[in-house]
Design an enzyme around this catalytic site. Structure first.
Site, PDB file in Angstrom:
ATOM      1  N   LYS A  92       0.843  -1.199   0.000  1.00 28.13           N
ATOM      2  CA  LYS A  92       0.000   0.000   0.000  1.00 28.13           C
ATOM      3  C   LYS A  92       0.878   1.249   0.000  1.00 28.13           C
ATOM      4  O   LYS A  92       0.630   2.199  -0.725  1.00 28.13           O
ATOM      5  CB  LYS A  92      -0.909   0.034   1.239  1.00 28.13           C
ATOM      6  CG  LYS A  92      -1.979  -1.029   1.263  1.00 28.13           C
ATOM      7  CD  LYS A  92      -2.996  -0.778   2.370  1.00 28.13           C
ATOM      8  CE  LYS A  92      -2.419  -0.889   3.776  1.00 28.13           C
ATOM      9  NZ  LYS A  92      -1.935  -2.225   4.153  1.00 28.13           N
ATOM     10  N   CYS A 189     -11.802   2.108  16.944  1.00 28.49           N
ATOM     11  CA  CYS A 189     -10.503   1.550  16.592  1.00 28.49           C
ATOM     12  C   CYS A 189      -9.655   1.248  17.822  1.00 28.49           C
ATOM     13  O   CYS A 189      -9.157   0.147  17.967  1.00 28.49           O
ATOM     14  CB  CYS A 189      -9.822   2.555  15.671  1.00 28.49           C
ATOM     15  SG  CYS A 189      -8.184   2.172  15.166  1.00 28.49           S
ATOM     16  N   MET A 190      -9.492   2.204  18.732  1.00 31.68           N
ATOM     17  CA  MET A 190      -8.631   1.921  19.876  1.00 31.68           C
ATOM     18  C   MET A 190      -9.092   2.557  21.171  1.00 31.68           C
ATOM     19  O   MET A 190      -8.307   2.705  22.096  1.00 31.68           O
ATOM     20  CB  MET A 190      -7.158   2.258  19.603  1.00 31.68           C
ATOM     21  CG  MET A 190      -6.842   3.255  18.598  1.00 31.68           C
ATOM     22  SD  MET A 190      -6.958   5.016  18.738  1.00 31.68           S
ATOM     23  CE  MET A 190      -7.871   5.586  19.969  1.00 31.68           C
ATOM     24  N   MET A 379      -7.346  -4.794  16.870  1.00 30.29           N
ATOM     25  CA  MET A 379      -8.801  -4.763  16.877  1.00 30.29           C
ATOM     26  C   MET A 379      -9.434  -5.967  17.575  1.00 30.29           C
ATOM     27  O   MET A 379     -10.520  -5.865  18.104  1.00 30.29           O
ATOM     28  CB  MET A 379      -9.332  -4.654  15.445  1.00 30.29           C
ATOM     29  CG  MET A 379      -8.904  -3.373  14.779  1.00 30.29           C
ATOM     30  SD  MET A 379      -9.261  -1.933  15.796  1.00 30.29           S
ATOM     31  CE  MET A 379      -7.794  -0.983  15.529  1.00 30.29           C
ATOM     32  N   GLY A 416      -4.557   1.391  14.207  1.00 32.60           N
ATOM     33  CA  GLY A 416      -4.918   1.130  12.823  1.00 32.60           C
ATOM     34  C   GLY A 416      -4.873   2.356  11.937  1.00 32.60           C
ATOM     35  O   GLY A 416      -4.912   2.253  10.727  1.00 32.60           O
ATOM     36  N   GLN A 417      -4.798   3.533  12.541  1.00 31.91           N
ATOM     37  CA  GLN A 417      -4.820   4.751  11.750  1.00 31.91           C
ATOM     38  C   GLN A 417      -3.539   5.548  11.984  1.00 31.91           C
ATOM     39  O   GLN A 417      -2.927   5.459  13.049  1.00 31.91           O
ATOM     40  CB  GLN A 417      -6.042   5.604  12.120  1.00 31.91           C
ATOM     41  CG  GLN A 417      -7.344   4.897  11.796  1.00 31.91           C
ATOM     42  CD  GLN A 417      -8.535   5.824  11.943  1.00 31.91           C
ATOM     43  OE1 GLN A 417      -8.831   6.576  11.036  1.00 31.91           O
ATOM     44  NE2 GLN A 417      -9.193   5.779  13.078  1.00 31.91           N
TER      45      GLN A 417
END
Lengths: 835, 215, 83
Positions: A92, A189-190, A379, A416-417
């Site tokens: 990616k 997400c967290m 997650m 995740g971000q």
């Protein structure tokens, strides 16, 4: 075939053959400009100019160098000077530059007229938005508006958004207070990691850094497919194993066999939700076998018991959640011992389905005093109706054994971000937060914020706003009349999606969407604002290892796309406070030519002197990422605290008089810890570790006794399967960026449902068959994949959520952790039918 | 320039669409390209003889993997073939192409799709392969329907950073079916992994003797 | 009926003249011109005739190369077989 047309056919074939041969021999075939990504490859010859930036995708925060040619970003490559990735990317990241140039970039503002989105000028759009804000705030007050943001906001954007909502709107609203209805998608997400960090250490974010990977010899991955979701970090773990294959062990705990399981030495496949029991069993094993660190327990820990039967957030306004859900009560170590003694190997094995021998083997590895253990999770733990608990339970293990805050040892929550930490958590874009771990509920915190923001303290609303799930439920219930979403796609990513999409279409709600491409969310928007993305503006992200990484504007945004800061600023300019002042004059009183630096300095002042110190602006601009606390030796530099007396004992100090702390709470690396120990000679601290932020617990970390409790929805006769959702390496989140990269789309063009081979055989489902997955909330059809990259346990199906043409969230359940308010996307009941 | 010389240099078209059969194959010479045939296809010469160009396998392929060769394909005109980069074979477990074949051009005794052998994938461009450069790509591995069997990952330290791993996709001929999903998915403009005919190397198998000795 | 297609390369300076001459020759159709190359289709009664024309082309001034791309002679073959 008649004679004539046969002749023509042969003739034209002959002609076309000759022409094709002509084309080939003339070398007419056109080829695109190649992407350059050879490590250390020659770049100047191609006329490409390189600038530093950060990958736009996951929370690893890989540094990238962005290549620009003729005003266009033409290539990216890993930044060898960035500590997080040292020059490598995943696929990616390799194609990162292409996310800017999807064919359907939004380039003009759009306003919905007669049901259709039509092009408009910025003035039309902004005037309309300002009018709506004014109307609703004056009529219904600040509770009626909401902003849904993101862990992909740059730090600057998140800060500007918090000020807009929490400080600015109070000057317009009839109730005279700002709105705390601002939550980031990082809630999904967290948030569970945040809650547990705060409850355990009273300071958010991990103690260690990615460098732990090179020091550790035992890795536990808990419901985390790092091989696909944190690819570059996983590459580092495997390298550590390659260097010492006999010593290094990888233990994977999960509900399906993933690419991590394939590389693991030991794989524990447990029934969904029983991770709670397994973690408690490990603690029990540690205690039974006296493997805990007695001095560390005595010096550094406090034991507590959590409230039980806390509900699942299934009813609106959390009606099924007791008010005391987050309560913790002090207990003794002996009481704790007694509590975990229930979790014997036999009981845990029965509950989880993991064989006793495997449980023992894993327990032995995690508790071995001679092993350096790192735990990683994402997650699987956080999107969990007992997410806060299960985070606690892993801290318990590391705290009891003292395997924490030391090189190669520690619990580490991955994100995740790209800026879940830097923006959502550090800036505090949550409904209950203010910058630097402060909360709106505490008067002292509001005072600090009001002072820095130069506003009257009454303008900051002390009432916690509506967290994500309740925010969207409130749209359905009519409380929220205006929603502004930025850099996120909730009408694709919300659980129980059908309810919220229907509400967006049918309720009296004005929706503003700032984004770069058409998404499922722009489909329900009343106004769409075209935004500048990533390196089309100056920005900074903070990754999972507390590393702040800055980039300069490198490219122009297309058409009339503008930054989110500009958008909020322009709306604020249109909100008149009195004859002389607008909201912008109050909250964005910066020099328009230099506002990034001024904003940074203002925001940074929240963090200084409290162990959250961010680096100065010139440092983040020049360095390829530095970790906070970024502490200065002398008081003269940061003006809050002086560390001259302990500086000589600190490792990794830099010639510029700063240290970028790699292991917090550890006196060898963290000047705050060293200083604290020096100032408290009456106490002993095993291994020089002190949880200096935990002032409410006498500077001790919390070990929490919480039990296994079943999930909010479990399979039954009608819906006999578990549904677990997640991601694949090739795509990121809702796919709005990666699905526009042709190469990634080609690699994984659609979401599939992964089935267990035995289940599939029983139902007569073969690879490629279309399968209908239904829950009580809807049904979606997916092609089946059997025996592929993800192999679920019997009775479980796995579906990634990136595909906007088949959205698995139409069937997921909007249950959430009553403490962190994070939804559980990993467990609900579905049925599976061949179409 | 005489007639023989004239013809020898060129691409010779001798028949169109209406002919088939073994005798003509010998008569007409060969096309220059390699054609990847449907699952269970006979060896190329026999396949060309046995295939009656009915197009039924093409009709029954649910993914439009199979296409019919046209006039430019010379001798192969009217026969089914696969271009992996356009659409690979998705390995339908019930093999509808074979079921549709009215002759023995496709082997009706092949019932386990995992045993088919259209060809074998190989990394043809090691310099361009992103995985071999340490980029976490390995798309070919993850999309492989026989993941961990037909393609596995060989791990070694990345030579430049010394902190990362190169996950090298390694293809195993015994399991690779030549479905071409890897070739289709490769993210490079010119794919670094390609399916090639399975017959290659030392056909007499001398090295097998060597390998047995070592193992 | 014998149909052949050829690609002819000429020197760039002579290209226009070559096109002119070939255009005037019988049984020839020019299908494409590009960068001093041209693609033509020949329709002749026999292979011999095609060879003669190809040789004629080769002898023109400024011709660098004549390449046969395809040659269809099924009808001729059948005639020969019948004989």
């Amino acid at each position: 075939m008649g004679a004539m047309d046969r002749r023509d056919f042969i003739k034209s074939t002959a002609a076309s053959l000759a022409v094709s041969s002509l084309l080939v021999s003339c070398g007419k075939k056109e080829k695109g400009e190649p992407l350059v990504q050879k490590i250390g490859g020659e770049i100047d010859a191609l006329g490409i100019k390189w600038d530093k930036s950060v990958c736009r995708f996951c929370g690893v925060g890989c540094g990238v160098l962005v290549g620009r040619k003729n005003g266009k970003v033409v290539a990216t490559k890993g930044d060898p000077e960035c500590w997080s990735n040292k020059g490598l990317n995943c696929i990616k990241g390799y194609f990162l530059s292409k996310i800017l140039y999807g064919k359907d970039r939004l380039t003009t503002p759009l306003i919905r007229k007669n049901g259709k989105l039509v092009s408009a000028t910025w003035d039309e759009a902004l005037d309309l938005i300002a009018k709506k804000y004014e109307e609703i705030l004056k009529r219904d007050g600040s509770d009626a508006v909401a902003m849904f943001g993101t862990g992909q906001w740059t730090i600057f954007e998140g800060y500007a958004a918090v000020k807009f909502m929490k400080a600015g709107l109070g000057f317009i609203s009839k109730d005279g207070v700002g709105s705390n209805n601002i939550d980031p998608n990082a809630r999904m997400c967290m948030a569970s990691a945040v809650a547990a960090f705060m409850r355990t250490f009273q300071s958010d974010e991990p103690m260690g850094t990615y460098e732990d990977i090179e020091h550790a010899d035992t890795f536990f991955t808990w419901g985390a497919n790092m091989a696909e979701m944190h690819p570059v970090l996983f590459s580092r773990i495997i390298d550590t194993k390659l260097k010492n294959p006999d010593r290094v062990k990888i233990v994977d705990l999960g509900t399906q066999f993933t690419r991590v399981s394939e590389e693991a030495d030991l794989y524990l496949e447990f029934k969904p939700q029983t991770d709670l029991a397994i973690a408690n069993y490990f603690a029990n094993y540690i205690i039974k076998n006296k493997l805990y660190d007695e001095d560390f327990v005595k010096d550094n820990l406090v034991f507590k018991k959590g409230e039980t039967n806390i509900g699942y957030g299934l009813k609106d306004k959390g009606a099924d959640i007791p008010k005391t859900a987050g309560k913790m009560e002090k207990i003794s170590f002996d009481e704790y011992k007694k509590f975990v003694s229930t979790y014997t190997a036999k009981y845990t094995s029965k509950l989880s389905g993991v064989p006793v021998e495997k449980l023992r083997e894993a327990a032995k590895l995690i508790s071995d005093p001679n092993r350096k253990v790192c735990s990683y999770w994402t997650m699987g733990f956080n999107q969990h109706t007992r997410g806060t608990w299960v985070n606690h339970l892993v801290y318990n293990i590391h705290l009891l054994t003292g395997k924490i805050a030391k090189p190669g040892q520690g619990p580490f929550s991955l994100t995740g971000q790209p800026s879940a930490c830097g923006t959502a958590r550090e800036v505090g874009t949550f409904v209950h937060r203010l910058p630097a771990d402060m909360v709106v509920k505490v008067a002292k915190h509001r005072e600090i914020a009001a002072k820095i923001w130069k506003i009257p303290v009454e303008k900051i609303n002390p009432k916690v706003g509506l967290h994500t799930i309740e925010m969207f439920r409130a749209i359905d219930n009519g409380q929220i009349k205006l929603l502004w979403t930025q850099v996120t796609n909730p009408f694709h990513s919300m659980p129980n999606l059908n309810r919220f999409t229907k509400a967006a279409k049918e309720r009296d709600i004005f929706i503003i969407v700032s984004d770069v491409y058409p998404t499922r969310s722009t489909e329900v928007a009343d106004v769409v604002l075209p935004s500048a993305m990533w390196v089309e503006k100056e920005g900074a992200y903070g990754n999972a290892e507390r590393r702040t990484q800055h980039w300069n504007k490198i490219a122009d945004s297309p058409g009339e796309a503008r930054t989110e800061i500009w958008q909020m600023w322009e709306v604020a300019k249109r909100l008149k406070v009195d004859a002389n002042r607008t909201v912008a004059d109050i909250i964005y009183n910066y020099n328009p030519d230099n506002y990034y630096e001024e904003m940074w300095d203002e925001y940074r002042s929240f963090t200084l002197g409290i162990g959250k110190d961010l680096a100065p602006y010139n440092v983040i601009r020049e360095e390829h990422g530095v970790c906070w606390p970024y502490v200065a030796k002398s008081k003269a530099v940061n003006g809050k605290k002086d560390f001259s007396d302990v500086w000589a004992d600190i490792e990794n100090t830099e010639p510029n008089g700063f240290v970028s702390v790699k292991w917090r709470y550890n006196a060898r690396y963290d000047p705050y810890a060293a200083k604290f120990i020096k100032e408290h000679p009456e106490r002993s601290f095993k291994d020089g570790i002190v949880f200096y932020k935990a002032s409410k617990n006498d500077y001790r970390a919390t070990v929490l006794a919480v039990p296994y409790e079943p999930p909010g929805e479990s399979p039954d006769n009608e819906y006999p399967f578990w549904l677990c959702t997640g991601r694949v390496l090739e795509h990121w989140h809702t796919g709005t960026m990666t699905m526009r990269v042709p190469e990634l789309r080609r690699a994984v063009p659609r979401a599939v449902v992964n089935l267990n081979e035995d289940d599939a055989r029983k139902m007569g489902i073969k690879r490629g068959d279309l399968v209908r997955i239904s829950s009580r909330r809807g049904s979606v059809v997916f092609p089946a994949d059997i025996g592929g990259r993800s192999v679920p346990q019997k009775g479980l199906v796995f579906i990634p959520f990136f595909d906007e043409t088949r959205m698995v969230n139409e069937i997921t359940l909007d249950q959430y952790d009553p403490i962190s308010k994070e939804p559980d996307y990993k467990k609900c009941a579905v049925k599976v039918e061949k179409v | 320039m005489d007639r023989r010389e004239f013809i020898k240099k060129g691409f010779v078209i001798t028949a169109i669409g209406t002919v088939g059969g073994f005798s003509l194959v010998n008569l007409m010479g060969r096309s220059r390209e390699i054609y990847f045939r449907p699952p269970g296809a006979l060896p190329e010469d026999e396949f060309l003889a046995a295939c009656i160009r009915c197009g039924k396998c093409v009709q029954d392929c649910p993914y439009d993997t199979l296409v019919l060769a046209d006039i430019r394909d010379g001798i192969s005109v009217g026969t089914p073939y696969i271009t992996f980069r356009s659409v690979p074979c998705y390995m339908c477990e019930d093999l509808p192409c074979i079921a549709a074949c009215p002759t023995d051009a496709l082997d009706h005794s092949l019932t386990d799709v995992n045993k088919m052998n259209i060809g074998t994938a190989v990394i043809t461009d090691r310099e361009a392969c992103l995985s071999l450069n340490g980029i976490r790509c390995e798309i070919c591995y993850r999309v492989c329907p026989l993941i961990d069997k037909a393609i596995t990952l060989n791990k070694q330290e990345q030579a430049i950073t010394h902190r990362h791993t190169v996950f090298e996709p390694v293809i195993h001929k015994d399991f690779c079916t030549g479905c071409g999903i890897c070739e289709n998915a490769c993210p490079l403009d010119e794919t670094a992994i390609r399916v090639i005919p399975s017959e290659r190397g030392d056909k007499a198998g001398h090295y097998f003797y060597l390998r047995e000795q070592q193992s | 009926m014998v149909i052949s297609s050829l690609v002819i390369s000429s020197s760039p300076t002579a290209f226009d003249a070559v096109c002119d001459s070939i255009g005037k020759m019988p049984k020839i159709e020019i299908v494409e011109k590009q960068d001093s190359k041209l693609a033509i289709v020949l329709e002749t009664d026999s292979t011999e005739e095609a060879v003669t024309i190809a040789s004629e082309i080769q002898s023109l001034d400024g011709i660098l190369n004549v390449e046969l791309v395809s040659h269809f002679f099924e009808d001729e073959q059948k005639q020969e077989e019948n004989q």
